[in-house]
Scaffold this motif. Structure first.
Motif, PDB file in Angstrom:
ATOM      1  N   GLN A   1      55.091  39.550  13.625  1.00 26.31           N
ATOM      2  CA  GLN A   1      55.197  38.161  13.188  1.00 26.31           C
ATOM      3  C   GLN A   1      56.171  37.376  14.060  1.00 26.31           C
ATOM      4  OE1 GLN A   1      56.012  38.553   8.992  1.00 26.31           O
ATOM      5  NE2 GLN A   1      53.828  38.493   8.493  1.00 26.31           N
ATOM      6  N   SER A   2      57.206  38.026  14.561  1.00 26.65           N
ATOM      7  CA  SER A   2      58.125  37.363  15.491  1.00 26.65           C
ATOM      8  C   SER A   2      57.404  37.004  16.782  1.00 26.65           C
ATOM      9  CB  SER A   2      59.329  38.264  15.792  1.00 26.65           C
ATOM     10  OG  SER A   2      60.088  38.465  14.631  1.00 26.65           O
ATOM     11  N   TRP A   3      56.582  37.931  17.281  1.00 26.66           N
ATOM     12  CA  TRP A   3      55.787  37.645  18.481  1.00 26.66           C
ATOM     13  C   TRP A   3      54.816  36.489  18.238  1.00 26.66           C
ATOM     14  CZ3 TRP A   3      56.557  38.790  23.310  1.00 26.66           C
ATOM     15  CH2 TRP A   3      57.281  39.929  23.658  1.00 26.66           C
ATOM     16  N   ILE A   4      54.192  36.477  17.072  1.00 28.21           N
ATOM     17  CA  ILE A   4      53.250  35.404  16.739  1.00 28.21           C
ATOM     18  C   ILE A   4      53.963  34.062  16.735  1.00 28.21           C
ATOM     19  CG2 ILE A   4      51.816  34.439  14.879  1.00 28.21           C
ATOM     20  CD1 ILE A   4      51.188  37.436  14.136  1.00 28.21           C
ATOM     21  N   GLN A   5      55.105  33.987  16.070  1.00 30.33           N
ATOM     22  CA  GLN A   5      55.862  32.736  16.027  1.00 30.33           C
ATOM     23  C   GLN A   5      56.274  32.295  17.427  1.00 30.33           C
ATOM     24  OE1 GLN A   5      59.192  33.473  13.413  1.00 30.33           O
ATOM     25  NE2 GLN A   5      58.111  32.587  11.662  1.00 30.33           N
ATOM     26  N   LEU A   6      56.697  33.232  18.232  1.00 26.75           N
ATOM     27  CA  LEU A   6      57.126  32.922  19.594  1.00 26.75           C
ATOM     28  C   LEU A   6      55.983  32.332  20.408  1.00 26.75           C
ATOM     29  CD1 LEU A   6      59.194  33.065  21.909  1.00 26.75           C
ATOM     30  CD2 LEU A   6      58.483  35.434  22.260  1.00 26.75           C
ATOM     31  N   VAL A   7      54.862  33.019  20.424  1.00 26.50           N
ATOM     32  CA  VAL A   7      53.725  32.576  21.238  1.00 26.50           C
ATOM     33  C   VAL A   7      53.170  31.244  20.737  1.00 26.50           C
ATOM     34  CG1 VAL A   7      51.356  33.146  21.924  1.00 26.50           C
ATOM     35  CG2 VAL A   7      53.137  34.902  22.009  1.00 26.50           C
ATOM     36  N   VAL A   8      52.971  31.127  19.443  1.00 22.09           N
ATOM     37  CA  VAL A   8      52.417  29.904  18.874  1.00 22.09           C
ATOM     38  C   VAL A   8      53.339  28.726  19.153  1.00 22.09           C
ATOM     39  CG1 VAL A   8      51.870  28.736  16.697  1.00 22.09           C
ATOM     40  CG2 VAL A   8      51.005  31.030  17.129  1.00 22.09           C
ATOM     41  N   SER A   9      54.636  28.898  18.975  1.00 18.94           N
ATOM     42  CA  SER A   9      55.583  27.804  19.198  1.00 18.94           C
ATOM     43  C   SER A   9      55.613  27.362  20.652  1.00 18.94           C
ATOM     44  CB  SER A   9      56.986  28.218  18.763  1.00 18.94           C
ATOM     45  OG  SER A   9      57.010  28.475  17.390  1.00 18.94           O
ATOM     46  N   VAL A  10      55.664  28.310  21.563  1.00 18.39           N
ATOM     47  CA  VAL A  10      55.702  27.972  22.989  1.00 18.39           C
ATOM     48  C   VAL A  10      54.410  27.266  23.405  1.00 18.39           C
ATOM     49  CG1 VAL A  10      55.681  28.965  25.314  1.00 18.39           C
ATOM     50  CG2 VAL A  10      57.354  29.746  23.640  1.00 18.39           C
ATOM     51  N   VAL A  11      53.283  27.800  23.000  1.00 18.07           N
ATOM     52  CA  VAL A  11      51.997  27.215  23.407  1.00 18.07           C
ATOM     53  C   VAL A  11      51.823  25.811  22.838  1.00 18.07           C
ATOM     54  CG1 VAL A  11      49.494  27.425  23.142  1.00 18.07           C
ATOM     55  CG2 VAL A  11      50.838  29.412  23.803  1.00 18.07           C
ATOM     56  N   LEU A  12      52.068  25.637  21.556  1.00 15.53           N
ATOM     57  CA  LEU A  12      51.810  24.325  20.961  1.00 15.53           C
ATOM     58  C   LEU A  12      52.856  23.294  21.348  1.00 15.53           C
ATOM     59  CD1 LEU A  12      50.128  25.364  17.670  1.00 15.53           C
ATOM     60  CD2 LEU A  12      49.163  24.043  19.512  1.00 15.53           C
ATOM     61  N   TYR A  13      54.097  23.678  21.576  1.00 15.09           N
ATOM     62  CA  TYR A  13      55.057  22.709  22.106  1.00 15.09           C
ATOM     63  C   TYR A  13      54.673  22.331  23.534  1.00 15.09           C
ATOM     64  CZ  TYR A  13      59.279  20.141  23.087  1.00 15.09           C
ATOM     65  OH  TYR A  13      60.165  19.131  23.426  1.00 15.09           O
ATOM     66  N   GLY A  14      54.185  23.299  24.294  1.00 11.20           N
ATOM     67  CA  GLY A  14      53.697  23.001  25.640  1.00 11.20           C
ATOM     68  C   GLY A  14      52.514  22.045  25.622  1.00 11.20           C
ATOM     69  N   VAL A  15      51.621  22.224  24.656  1.00  9.25           N
ATOM     70  CA  VAL A  15      50.498  21.297  24.497  1.00  9.25           C
ATOM     71  C   VAL A  15      51.018  19.901  24.195  1.00  9.25           C
ATOM     72  CG1 VAL A  15      48.544  20.701  22.982  1.00  9.25           C
ATOM     73  CG2 VAL A  15      48.801  23.040  23.830  1.00  9.25           C
TER      74      VAL A  15
END
Length: 139
Positions: free
Chosen positions: A7-21
């Protein structure tokens, strides 16, 4: 790998990708107008909502396929979550203070809102990174 680490990995990836978007959308709009004139609100709301929904859906999917033995929380998981939350909260406070200072100097709403969003994004990303590093390397 425990469910908490996943879940930590999920939060990390989702946050980075969507903030980048979000940043990409804003910069694309800023190519044809001044930055403060960009209509940032819809992009901000969609990426925040998208991050929440995506993290929930992916976490549920991962929880379904994770073996029962990996879903148990122990003291170590709680301690790691606590440390990660503290690191994340510190960046949330920094972002909030930045937004407060921008409000004091009467900066444009664009900068205030983006300081808050950056604080939230950094809070999630750095809290998640902290949790992942502790899971991988220990305290």
């Amino acid at each position: 790998m425990t469910l908490e680490e996943r879940q930590s990995w999920i939060q990390l990836v989702v946050s980075v990708v969507l903030y980048g978007v979000y940043v990409a959308v804003i910069l694309r709009q800023a190519a044809s107008m001044p930055l403060v004139d960009v209509d940032y609100v819809p992009a901000m709301l969609w990426t925040i909502g998208g991050a929440i929904v995506t993290a929930i859906v992916v976490s549920i999917a991962v929880g379904i396929v994770t073996p029962r033995s990996d879903q148990k929380k122990d003291v170590r998981d709680r301690d790691i979550a606590r440390v990660g939350d503290r690191v994340g909260q510190s960046f949330l406070v920094i972002g909030t203070l930045g937004a407060l200072l921008l409000a004091i100097v009467e900066a444009d709403y664009f900068y205030i809102a983006n300081a808050l969003y950056l604080g939230f994004a950094l809070s999630t990303v750095l809290g998640s990174i902290t949790r992942v590093v502790i899971y991988r390397r220990g305290f």
